[in-house]
Design a protein around this motif. Sequence first.
Motif, mmCIF file in Angstrom:
data_model
loop_
_atom_site.group_PDB
_atom_site.id
_atom_site.type_symbol
_atom_site.label_atom_id
_atom_site.label_comp_id
_atom_site.label_asym_id
_atom_site.label_seq_id
_atom_site.Cartn_x
_atom_site.Cartn_y
_atom_site.Cartn_z
ATOM 1 N N GLU D 173 3.694 -1.220 -24.239
ATOM 2 C CA GLU D 173 2.467 -0.588 -23.749
ATOM 3 C C GLU D 173 1.266 -1.291 -24.353
ATOM 4 O OE1 GLU D 173 2.270 3.683 -23.964
ATOM 5 O OE2 GLU D 173 0.078 3.663 -24.023
ATOM 6 N N GLY D 229 -1.722 1.113 -21.073
ATOM 7 C CA GLY D 229 -1.425 2.530 -21.206
ATOM 8 C C GLY D 229 -2.615 3.378 -20.772
ATOM 9 N N ALA D 230 -2.349 4.675 -20.605
ATOM 10 C CA ALA D 230 -3.406 5.605 -20.203
ATOM 11 C C ALA D 230 -4.535 5.623 -21.227
ATOM 12 C CB ALA D 230 -2.822 7.007 -20.036
ATOM 13 N N GLU D 252 0.056 -0.516 -14.782
ATOM 14 C CA GLU D 252 0.237 0.290 -15.990
ATOM 15 C C GLU D 252 1.641 0.202 -16.582
ATOM 16 O OE1 GLU D 252 -0.017 4.701 -15.326
ATOM 17 O OE2 GLU D 252 -0.306 4.007 -13.267
ATOM 18 N N HIS D 253 1.700 0.512 -17.855
ATOM 19 C CA HIS D 253 2.970 0.571 -18.586
ATOM 20 C C HIS D 253 3.886 1.631 -17.987
ATOM 21 C CE1 HIS D 253 5.337 2.447 -21.997
ATOM 22 N NE2 HIS D 253 5.852 1.244 -21.863
ATOM 23 N N VAL D 264 -2.564 5.854 -15.042
ATOM 24 C CA VAL D 264 -3.616 4.883 -14.743
ATOM 25 C C VAL D 264 -3.977 4.952 -13.256
ATOM 26 C CG1 VAL D 264 -4.232 2.429 -14.712
ATOM 27 C CG2 VAL D 264 -3.011 3.391 -16.692
#
Lengths: 320, 320, 320, 320
Positions: D173, D229-230, D252-253, D264
């Motif tokens: 991430e 990541g978020a 995104e991860h 995301v």
Amino acid sequence: MTETRAESIDARIDSLARELSNWGRWGADDELGTLNLVTAEKRLEAARCVATGETISLALELRAGVPQAPRSPRLNPQHLMTETGTDAAARDRASGYSDDVLTMSVHAATHWDALAHVFHRGRMYNDRPCTEVTSAGANANSIVPVARRMATRGVLVDVARHHRVDALAADHEVTVAELEAALDGQRVELRAGDALLVRTGQLGRIAAAQAWSEYTESGDRLPLEPGIGADCLPWLREHDVAAVACDNWAVEHLGAGNPGRLPVHEVGIVHMGLLLGENFELDELAAACAADGRYDFLLAAAPLPVLGGVGGAVNPVAIR
Amino acid sequence: MTETRAESIDARIDSLARELSNWGRWGADDELGTLNLVTAEKRLEAARCVATGETISLALELRAGVPQAPRSPRLNPQHLMTETGTDAAARDRASGYSDDVLTMSVHAATHWDALAHVFHRGRMYNDRPCTEVTSAGANANSIVPVARRMATRGVLVDVARHHRVDALAADHEVTVAELEAALDGQRVELRAGDALLVRTGQLGRIAAAQAWSEYTESGDRLPLEPGIGADCLPWLREHDVAAVACDNWAVEHLGAGNPGRLPVHEVGIVHMGLLLGENFELDELAAACAADGRYDFLLAAAPLPVLGGVGGAVNPVAIR
Amino acid sequence: MTETRAESIDARIDSLARELSNWGRWGADDELGTLNLVTAEKRLEAARCVATGETISLALELRAGVPQAPRSPRLNPQHLMTETGTDAAARDRASGYSDDVLTMSVHAATHWDALAHVFHRGRMYNDRPCTEVTSAGANANSIVPVARRMATRGVLVDVARHHRVDALAADHEVTVAELEAALDGQRVELRAGDALLVRTGQLGRIAAAQAWSEYTESGDRLPLEPGIGADCLPWLREHDVAAVACDNWAVEHLGAGNPGRLPVHEVGIVHMGLLLGENFELDELAAACAADGRYDFLLAAAPLPVLGGVGGAVNPVAIR
Amino acid sequence: MTETRAESIDARIDSLARELSNWGRWGADDELGTLNLVTAEKRLEAARCVATGETISLALELRAGVPQAPRSPRLNPQHLMTETGTDAAARDRASGYSDDVLTMSVHAATHWDALAHVFHRGRMYNDRPCTEVTSAGANANSIVPVARRMATRGVLVDVARHHRVDALAADHEVTVAELEAALDGQRVELRAGDALLVRTGQLGRIAAAQAWSEYTESGDRLPLEPGIGADCLPWLREHDVAAVACDNWAVEHLGAGNPGRLPVHEVGIVHMGLLLGENFELDELAAACAADGRYDFLLAAAPLPVLGGVGGAVNPVAIR
């Protein structure tokens, strides 16, 4: 494969082509080939085979991802919706509808090969040049004539059951002797104009194992496949069989080291004008035939009439 | 159209829906609708209609540009080649082949409507929510059950011939009285489980004039079309007809000022579970029936079994 | 058209081909043609044309039914949804998504022709045989090299404005004299490696009138179209123009009685290796250029890199 | 995944949505989202980044069989020819041409997500109901506004190189700290309106290993994937980044046990109106940036303007 083997297949095909040719047999303009053997009388005979009124569909369900192997040059069925019930629900009107689009290689699932599907030495059935098949489709030998008349007496020959197996081995070549012994065991007679359905068990075996990557061509690699050998061609000609369909990818036996030659296609389609049917689902029919011992039926199997089409997607139905 | 007319069509549809509903008649799980009336015995009866062994295909040829009007939301058939004989000629090998891809709206040419094709007040056949039909296809009432059993006795009723015209006028609504008079004149009896083929002459008229821009929906505009009226629905229910197919775009009469409501679809498909067939080519069949006075036949019309499909492309064949 | 005219066009094409050929100019292996003239220095020059940072897209919106005439062999864009918000609404989960599929002829809307798109006397650019383009795509001269580098200085030449009309007449052939006069009036210099955008007003006129049936080929009939004449080819070669794009169907003038020959394509693409761009929407750009008198800009117009593609769908953007 | 984890992701998404929302920021009618940050001045700044005139395409070549895993719901590109050079050779005329058709999921290869692509709690960007996206396409938040203006300053952040690896591990991430450290190491400043290209090495690793079955969704299974990541979302909002693109499937991860939530996408697209770009090929660009130490460039990346489209196929080009 050795050079020798490729040469000998080449010579064998040329020899069978000379021996079995139907070019000119039904006139220089003919595009029907062995379907000429399906006469009105023949269909009357077929209708008389109906004894219980049971129908059995021989078609693969059209769905995404099967039956083509991942790297096949053919497109599996793609079903896309252009109107849905969820759309209708969002609209809140008194009525609504759904609609859909289908895209597929015509040969992707259960189908007949048109006589324009295969070429040998630059020619197709009835001595027409292969250049009659362009990006605009087939100018001759298309599926359209097949679409107008494909109903006849069908005869199932259950080779897998004859050998008391669920499915023949992938390298099993079905011989004339086996076909005759199986038909004999089933007490059914093969007659001129019949469609012969040869059960190998291959499609059922693949479906049960979800082993689709072994089933069809993938990239340039042919699959191994049980099926009829080239040696069956003279026997098919002698019996004046109108069509042969099989529960496999290519009707014919494909063994290890195949040099990319398909004699049943090259001689059968090109020189005999023989209708070949592929990916026919025969297990349910075989169970019904075994249960009551009746192996003939009315086969209603008229494909979609695609102008210039080189194959015919079809839902063949046995009415018995 | 006036407000009043829209309201009255709405009320008429609701009333017919209550009166003619088959919801629950064959169980809560049923997805076959009136096809339940096609039993094995029925197919035996159908097979016995075969007297000469003649086959007549009722399908439109699949070709680019027809039959949809230019601004139709449906896609006409598109036939694309993925291998050609011209390719083969350029390669100079002993053998070669051709292959093709077909794309089309399932309802573009000759087809059956699946019971998931139409919704009324948010429901489809057998009281299922229309949201069962998503972009992934129909979770219920799809074409698949139809594909497994659509063979029955077919009866042609030639309304155009009854009126001694090539084709009915575009605003002609076919009534019960006309159907009965035409059947009576043809000396043929309609029975439970039959597929009724209603000839209006519309498809032949349009094809002869190449007037495709008048034939189907175009943008949001419905065409004018001769066909059966909503008043025929109780009669169809009373005779337990299994399927109705027509040589027009929508089976039913579409008149001027239609407020976008199709009662034969909304009541027939949704509430009766009635199989409707559209764009059937009936002229050749009608000529044959008129020639020898036999108006019933075995109708073999099993569509392609598209998983989740809301319609079924088909090459229907009359065997007579 | 008379025999004489076809012969004289034939001879004219052969003569121009000999005179203007770039075969071998950039080596025997070259597949870029005049794109070789777009160097890194050229792109630096192009970047320096950016004065305000305004962007103008030159692409037709992709939508059903346009711009092909109804009987065109090309497929207009078809946009189908495979997941929708209405589906998501019916599911009642915290999150959801939509997805879509696009089908189109690569040349249907705004595009570049690949050098594999046209053949003359059996050859394509750099003396390759046309049989290198099979059903599997182009083995050489595909769109891929174009996709990797198409950014250069663009110059608009507004011929319609030069004549003080919204659009040139449908049979107007644009000459070298007009191009030079228009460029002169615009006070902009044409340089080696430039992309020349020629505005005829044709696309805007057709769109305003919704006269799409006149815009493209339909069946076997070519449209009438204002565009550059074959006589412009030597001038384009002399100026080492890298690409020519136009707000019409075929870049070049198509007059009444055209015997099916397109000299700008046959000489330009095949012999000069010239990149042609079609269906470019130039009206908004023209208005901006006229407003501030700046007629050059950075043209970023890299098409989708379709393996084996013979055309390149593109959203060309002028950054000025 | 435990119930707790799904709940906590749900709560985290809701919290980020509230914190980072751009709904209303550019007016109630806005459909551009963060593309509003790409002003004319911004593009001037971008044009000034061009120092050598080199162009690098960031698009995957469109070809059959990749990059979707075999059981993906998306369609890989299908390229079919409608006219070929082999056809032309068989015709023996002075001139000929080839033509082709492309079918693909718009999100199949290199693309931008439209703001209509993702929904959260039944809404899409700027508080519109998801039911605005029907089988007819997106009535709002489609790709069309993106198609008209996507050119800005691009900044590559090479996270893989920062870690001195060819590719990040599949469960890596990417954090804000890593992004900042990598940018710092590259001596490049991130500014409002930039497009941030994040290199993970994932696409290059998959392509080298031909491990496409691990790359995308397959059936209902999400892949493992290195990506942002978020936790990067607030940082992206703070820097007013206009677009984020990545050399992976989903930006995104995606870790083991992901409960089918993509923060995301759900926060970035739906609440921030952030443009996400997927399947960008960044290896060649990264090598060029590393070679001369310049990590910013003009990114010309205007997708095809599909009416109602929820994604935009694009050939993004870095001009540097």
